[in-house]
Scaffold this motif. Sequence first.
Motif, PDB file in Angstrom:
ATOM      1  N   ARG A 281       0.831  -1.213   0.000  1.00 60.67           N
ATOM      2  CA  ARG A 281       0.000   0.000   0.000  1.00 60.67           C
ATOM      3  C   ARG A 281       0.860   1.256   0.000  1.00 60.67           C
ATOM      4  N   LEU A 282       1.961   1.182   0.742  1.00 60.76           N
ATOM      5  CA  LEU A 282       2.869   2.327   0.755  1.00 60.76           C
ATOM      6  C   LEU A 282       3.378   2.615  -0.655  1.00 60.76           C
ATOM      7  N   ALA A 283       3.660   1.554  -1.387  1.00 58.09           N
ATOM      8  CA  ALA A 283       4.130   1.733  -2.766  1.00 58.09           C
ATOM      9  C   ALA A 283       3.060   2.428  -3.604  1.00 58.09           C
ATOM     10  N   HIS A 284       1.797   2.093  -3.362  1.00 57.59           N
ATOM     11  CA  HIS A 284       0.712   2.766  -4.089  1.00 57.59           C
ATOM     12  C   HIS A 284       0.635   4.235  -3.719  1.00 57.59           C
ATOM     13  N   VAL A 285       0.862   4.543  -2.453  1.00 54.55           N
ATOM     14  CA  VAL A 285       0.819   5.937  -2.023  1.00 54.55           C
ATOM     15  C   VAL A 285       1.977   6.719  -2.641  1.00 54.55           C
ATOM     16  N   LEU A 286       3.165   6.123  -2.614  1.00 59.64           N
ATOM     17  CA  LEU A 286       4.350   6.819  -3.098  1.00 59.64           C
ATOM     18  C   LEU A 286       4.382   6.964  -4.609  1.00 59.64           C
ATOM     19  N   PHE A 287       3.903   5.934  -5.284  1.00 62.59           N
ATOM     20  CA  PHE A 287       4.094   5.902  -6.737  1.00 62.59           C
ATOM     21  C   PHE A 287       2.774   5.945  -7.515  1.00 62.59           C
ATOM     22  N   ALA A 288       1.678   6.098  -6.784  1.00 63.62           N
ATOM     23  CA  ALA A 288       0.363   6.222  -7.417  1.00 63.62           C
ATOM     24  C   ALA A 288       0.143   5.095  -8.424  1.00 63.62           C
ATOM     25  N   ASP A 289       0.124   5.437  -9.700  1.00 64.29           N
ATOM     26  CA  ASP A 289      -0.224   4.407 -10.691  1.00 64.29           C
ATOM     27  C   ASP A 289       0.979   3.578 -11.114  1.00 64.29           C
ATOM     28  N   ASP A 290       2.096   3.758 -10.440  1.00 67.82           N
ATOM     29  CA  ASP A 290       3.300   3.037 -10.859  1.00 67.82           C
ATOM     30  C   ASP A 290       3.922   2.295  -9.671  1.00 67.82           C
ATOM     31  N   ALA A 291       3.050   1.683  -8.839  1.00 68.38           N
ATOM     32  CA  ALA A 291       3.537   1.006  -7.637  1.00 68.38           C
ATOM     33  C   ALA A 291       4.501  -0.123  -7.986  1.00 68.38           C
ATOM     34  N   SER A 292       4.244  -0.780  -9.102  1.00 72.03           N
ATOM     35  CA  SER A 292       5.101  -1.915  -9.467  1.00 72.03           C
ATOM     36  C   SER A 292       6.557  -1.485  -9.629  1.00 72.03           C
ATOM     37  N   PHE A 293       6.758  -0.264 -10.144  1.00 77.30           N
ATOM     38  CA  PHE A 293       8.135   0.207 -10.344  1.00 77.30           C
ATOM     39  C   PHE A 293       8.858   0.311  -9.006  1.00 77.30           C
ATOM     40  N   GLY A 294       8.187   0.916  -8.026  1.00 78.62           N
ATOM     41  CA  GLY A 294       8.800   1.041  -6.705  1.00 78.62           C
ATOM     42  C   GLY A 294       9.092  -0.315  -6.094  1.00 78.62           C
ATOM     43  N   LEU A 295       8.143  -1.231  -6.231  1.00 80.29           N
ATOM     44  CA  LEU A 295       8.324  -2.549  -5.619  1.00 80.29           C
ATOM     45  C   LEU A 295       9.376  -3.375  -6.355  1.00 80.29           C
ATOM     46  N   GLN A 296       9.434  -3.198  -7.660  1.00 79.63           N
ATOM     47  CA  GLN A 296      10.485  -3.915  -8.390  1.00 79.63           C
ATOM     48  C   GLN A 296      11.870  -3.374  -8.017  1.00 79.63           C
ATOM     49  N   CYS A 297      11.926  -2.092  -7.754  1.00 76.37           N
ATOM     50  CA  CYS A 297      13.203  -1.524  -7.285  1.00 76.37           C
ATOM     51  C   CYS A 297      13.560  -2.078  -5.905  1.00 76.37           C
ATOM     52  N   ALA A 298      12.526  -2.269  -5.052  1.00 76.01           N
ATOM     53  CA  ALA A 298      12.794  -2.879  -3.739  1.00 76.01           C
ATOM     54  C   ALA A 298      13.308  -4.303  -3.934  1.00 76.01           C
ATOM     55  N   SER A 299      12.685  -5.003  -4.889  1.00 75.85           N
ATOM     56  CA  SER A 299      13.116  -6.377  -5.159  1.00 75.85           C
ATOM     57  C   SER A 299      14.559  -6.400  -5.668  1.00 75.85           C
ATOM     58  N   SER A 300      14.898  -5.386  -6.465  1.00 73.09           N
ATOM     59  CA  SER A 300      16.256  -5.340  -7.042  1.00 73.09           C
ATOM     60  C   SER A 300      17.250  -4.627  -6.137  1.00 73.09           C
ATOM     61  N   ALA A 301      16.788  -4.196  -4.957  1.00 76.38           N
ATOM     62  CA  ALA A 301      17.696  -3.481  -4.059  1.00 76.38           C
ATOM     63  C   ALA A 301      18.813  -4.384  -3.543  1.00 76.38           C
ATOM     64  N   SER A 302      18.712  -5.688  -3.824  1.00 73.30           N
ATOM     65  CA  SER A 302      19.834  -6.580  -3.481  1.00 73.30           C
ATOM     66  C   SER A 302      21.098  -6.130  -4.206  1.00 73.30           C
ATOM     67  N   ASN A 303      20.923  -5.439  -5.354  1.00 74.19           N
ATOM     68  CA  ASN A 303      22.087  -4.932  -6.081  1.00 74.19           C
ATOM     69  C   ASN A 303      22.835  -3.869  -5.283  1.00 74.19           C
ATOM     70  N   LEU A 304      22.108  -3.212  -4.378  1.00 74.69           N
ATOM     71  CA  LEU A 304      22.708  -2.124  -3.603  1.00 74.69           C
ATOM     72  C   LEU A 304      23.206  -2.603  -2.247  1.00 74.69           C
TER      73      LEU A 304
END
Lengths: 439, 117
Positions: free
Chosen positions: A201-224
Amino acid sequence: MAKKYTLTDEHRAQLTPWADRWIANVLSTAHYTADDPATIRAAVRGLYEAAGLVPPPDQRIVIVPSPTVARFAGGFAAAIWYRRKKGSAATRDATRDATWAATRDATRDATRAATWAATRDATGDATWAATSAATDAATSAATRAATRAATRDATRAATSAATWDATSAATWAATRDAMDAATDAAEKMDWYRIPVRALTRLAHVLFADDASFGLQCASSASNLWDGGNQWSGWVAYLSFFRHVAHLPLDYTKWQHYETLAHYGPRVMHAEFCLVSEHPVVLTVDAQSRPHHDTGPFCRWSDGTALYAVHGVRVPWWIIEYPERLTVAHIDAETNAEVRRVMLDRYGFDRYLTESGAQPLHADACGTLYRVHDALFVRVQNSTPEPDGSCKWYTLPVDDDCRPIRENLSLGEPQALTARNAIASTFGLTGAQYAPLVET
Amino acid sequence: MKTQTYTKPTRTTDLSEAGRLILAHGEVTGHRHEVLADIATDIPPAQFFEEPDTKRRILLITAPCTLRHDEHAPIGLDPSRPVQLRQGDVLLQPLAPGVWYVIRQKEYGDVVRQVAD
């Protein structure tokens, strides 16, 4: 390069204590002191500068309560910085670019990798097994592997939930209840407690219609990701040569990496760095496997938690609410190890009574049952209770009734009989088991 | 039938607890399997030790004693009758007159463990 160092007897004697010291560092549950934030920020700045990078300002070097927060907040922040610089572009390339590992890799190359190369050239790998490998072997299952798996699974679950939702707010509202129910069911079987639904839900609040982008970045944050104290194996090895062998190397860049190895995992981005606190609970069994019978084996201050029994990751509610277990839950569990934990919690004797399990064999010693792929022998106490009744009790036995010897090794397989099963619990064969007096 | 004999090894580990011969403690209940002299005031004429190589725990008695436990009926131990005896989760396997190998019951699982009574 010529080898500069040969292990001395004096140094050899310090290998195990040195590894033990770093094992304790991995398993630390110490609260950060009032001085720690300043130490962390100075070391982070040192890491970036060692790599020739501009460090983030102090307000963007943030201590967060858990690796979960580091993973999600790191991913979300990376997505926000990407969109701020390049606009909205929810593509696979955008996710990759937003979570590009350049900063993490550059700082690691300039510190750990450079020191590793110099140490290896000077010494060979003689002490690797006694320091790094020993530290990893004793701690990885309960710390590094568990944290990685939990945060990976949680980000995948959140991404999956967000993808299920269409990208419009209207569809989100319509599907929210259905998603909540599905997430409830999934979370019930998780071996970790991470608020996936709230993070989605936080991703929906932060990214509105693009929540998947935020969550995919969280998923890929293993790179960081850098494991901090969870990656102490490397540090155990390299610091041995710095502090014990006093190898004449330039450690001015490395020292920042070593300092940060006393703190939790971190997310390193060009614009920010997040460093996790230590867990407040972290327990293992005698074999260094993640284990806690009555609560999470690992819990951070924000309540995120991981559950395992003797290394078996189990649904959290089995530990927190064992009274909710039913025969149906046990029968439906497909993982043999998880099922054994469930049976142990439920009570073997109670399960046999309530499940209507059919006996495999019965004789004067008791009754042998097969439940799924495990064998149990049910016997009656010889001494009556004050009310005249005799207690029943049930013991799990080896699948082949092999005697359990004094040193806990197993003897030869025996026929599946109740006598052989009971004898095996005393390390004997059925032919050797014939107590003249039993009470 | 030939009488079995037992030679006590050198360098055994004494397992008595302040003179008491407790063969096993209950992990859950706190109850004990304890060897007592038949006359309450006497010290039991017995030894309880661990063999250095095999790690077997041995009970050696030279006169009749009694094995007691709060939840199980007592069992008389007679050195002249080396027979297999069981009291709950403790089995006494005879090795020779007056000598028993003390075996704790174990259960199979994620880790092999002693039965917790």
